[in-house]
Design an enzyme around this catalytic site. Structure first.
Site, PDB file in Angstrom:
ATOM      1  CE1 TYR A  10     -16.347  26.778  24.531  1.00  0.00           C
ATOM      2  CE2 TYR A  10     -17.895  26.618  22.700  1.00  0.00           C
ATOM      3  CZ  TYR A  10     -17.429  26.154  23.912  1.00  0.00           C
ATOM      4  OH  TYR A  10     -18.029  25.075  24.512  1.00  0.00           O
ATOM      5  CB  SER A  33     -13.689  41.566  16.186  1.00  0.00           C
ATOM      6  OG  SER A  33     -13.943  40.276  15.644  1.00  0.00           O
ATOM      7  CB  SER A 123     -21.892  25.324  10.500  1.00  0.00           C
ATOM      8  OG  SER A 123     -23.157  25.286  11.096  1.00  0.00           O
ATOM      9  CE1 TYR A 147     -21.587  30.773  11.192  1.00  0.00           C
ATOM     10  CE2 TYR A 147     -23.288  29.101  11.473  1.00  0.00           C
ATOM     11  CZ  TYR A 147     -21.971  29.507  11.593  1.00  0.00           C
ATOM     12  OH  TYR A 147     -21.048  28.634  12.092  1.00  0.00           O
ATOM     13  CE  LYS A 151     -18.901  28.899   9.478  1.00  0.00           C
ATOM     14  NZ  LYS A 151     -17.453  28.999   9.753  1.00  0.00           N
ATOM     15  CG  ASN A 177     -26.030  22.267  18.329  1.00  0.00           C
ATOM     16  OD1 ASN A 177     -26.285  21.496  17.410  1.00  0.00           O
ATOM     17  ND2 ASN A 177     -26.671  23.404  18.499  1.00  0.00           N
ATOM     18  CG  ASN A 196     -26.091  35.060  19.643  1.00  0.00           C
ATOM     19  OD1 ASN A 196     -27.120  35.690  19.478  1.00  0.00           O
ATOM     20  ND2 ASN A 196     -24.886  35.606  19.551  1.00  0.00           N
ATOM     21  NE  ARG A 290     -34.786  30.801  18.957  1.00  0.00           N
ATOM     22  CZ  ARG A 290     -33.570  30.640  19.446  1.00  0.00           C
ATOM     23  NH1 ARG A 290     -32.932  31.676  19.968  1.00  0.00           N
ATOM     24  NH2 ARG A 290     -32.981  29.471  19.414  1.00  0.00           N
ATOM     25  CG  ASP A 293     -35.097  27.979  16.395  1.00  0.00           C
ATOM     26  OD1 ASP A 293     -34.081  28.409  15.812  1.00  0.00           O
ATOM     27  OD2 ASP A 293     -35.395  28.270  17.570  1.00  0.00           O
TER      28      ASP A 293
END
Length: 338
Positions: A10, A33, A123, A147, A151, A177, A196, A290, A293
């Site tokens: 992306y 992938s 990130s 994740y 990073k 974002n 996601n 969640r 978050d």
């Protein structure tokens, strides 16, 4: 020549467009992938320029070095890696293997080839729970998920590498974002399976692929109770990479730089903006928060202005308009053809 790992993804594909528009040549290295070769065809259509593509995995040390030498690249933009927070918690070793080991192999290959200019896709997750907002680059680093931890490990590896050899020139770009799509509607975010991220999920509701959006929590200490994030148009983000490549031509060091809009928008802000852009109703249901978050975060992007001469220019309305154009023209993503 710029060597772009994960260039069919992306952010990678949009960055290839901007690199080509800036007069640079591009070699894409991707194992496809989590991306489609069609994205590279769209890059060619938009720019009218050639893109060399080498299929390979960044964990393949020998293949990577061979590809890097073959390309003749003088700089690398490194996107390749896995990026889903929830998945990273379920399969942490897979994330360490792809993200950390893959980057280690890339750095070894770069060193062997004498290529020491690198723009790394990091990130805002490396900041963890905010001690103060907006996040500045000197905020304490403490990731809250696997994740983000991968990073942060990579960032530390890059800082250690530069300390050992000051001839390396490294820009660590901390994204907030990324959303939106190319204004032609030919390129956009095409997640595999259930998205996601919020924007592609909203777009799929608008186009009828999903019945409703789940909003996870409406009791945060924010203006409307939903989570607040710093959304940045993917084209703005891509241009930031071009600026970083240009910056490295005249500066050594290992510099961390935020790329964000510098303003926070809530989940419901985005939903309302997308309804206005698409003319479609976005049904949503409120669910529980969640785990993991954060309430809210956004960037201080002043260092990007100072060092790169870059700032985000595209509004939330434009992010939604461009996403909707992409989704309408490509209701099934790249597999649907256009």
């Amino acid at each position: 020549m710029i060597f772009v790992t994960g260039g069919a993804g992306y952010i990678g594909s949009h960055t290839c467009v901007e690199l080509l528009n800036a007069g640079m040549n591009v070699t894409v290295y991707d194992n496809f992938s989590n991306s489609e070769a069609e994205a590279i065809e769209r890059v060619r259509r938009i720019t009218g320029k050639a893109v060399q593509v080498i299929q390979g995995d960044i964990r393949d040390r020998v293949g990577l070095e061979q590809a890097l030498r073959q390309s003749g690249a003088k700089a690398v933009v490194h996107f390749a890696g896995l990026k889903a927070v929830g998945e990273s918690e379920a399969v942490p070793l897979t994330y360490y293997d792809n993200n950390v080991v893959g980057t280690l192999r890339l750095l070894e290959a770069m060193q062997a080839c004498g290529v020491k200019n690198l723009v790394f896709s990091s990130s805002a997750t490396v900041y963890g729970v905010p001690e103060n907002l907006p996040y500045t680059e000197d905020h304490r680093l403490s990731a809250t998920n696997t994740y983000g931890t991968t990073k942060l490990v990579i960032e530390n590896m890059l800082r250690d590498l530069h300390r050992s050899d000051a001839t390396w020139r490294i820009a660590v770009l901390r994204y907030f974002n990324p959303v939106g799509a190319h204004p032609t509607g030919l390129m956009g975010e095409d997640p595999q399976g259930v998205p996601n991220n919020l924007m592609p999920y909203v777009a799929q509701v608008a186009v009828g692929r999903r019945t409703h959006l789940s909003v996870w929590g409406n009791d945060y200490p924010t203006p409307d109770g939903t989570g607040v994030r710093d959304y940045i148009h993917v084209v703005d983000l891509a241009i930031g990479h071009v600026k970083a490549i240009q910056y490295l031509e005249g500066h050594s060091g290992c510099e961390a730089i935020n790329l964000g809009a510098g303003v926070g928008s809530s989940v419901l802000d985005l939903v309302q903006a997308f309804e206005a852009a698409s003319g479609k109703s976005i049904p949503y249901e409120i669910g529980p928060r969640r785990a993991g978050d954060l309430d809210a975060y956004w960037a201080d992007a002043s260092r990007a202005v100072e060092l790169l001469g870059w700032r985000a220019e595209r509004s939330l309305a434009q992010m939604c308009e461009d996403t909707w154009r992409w989704q309408e023209m490509n209701p099934n993503g790249y597999k649907g053809g256009n």
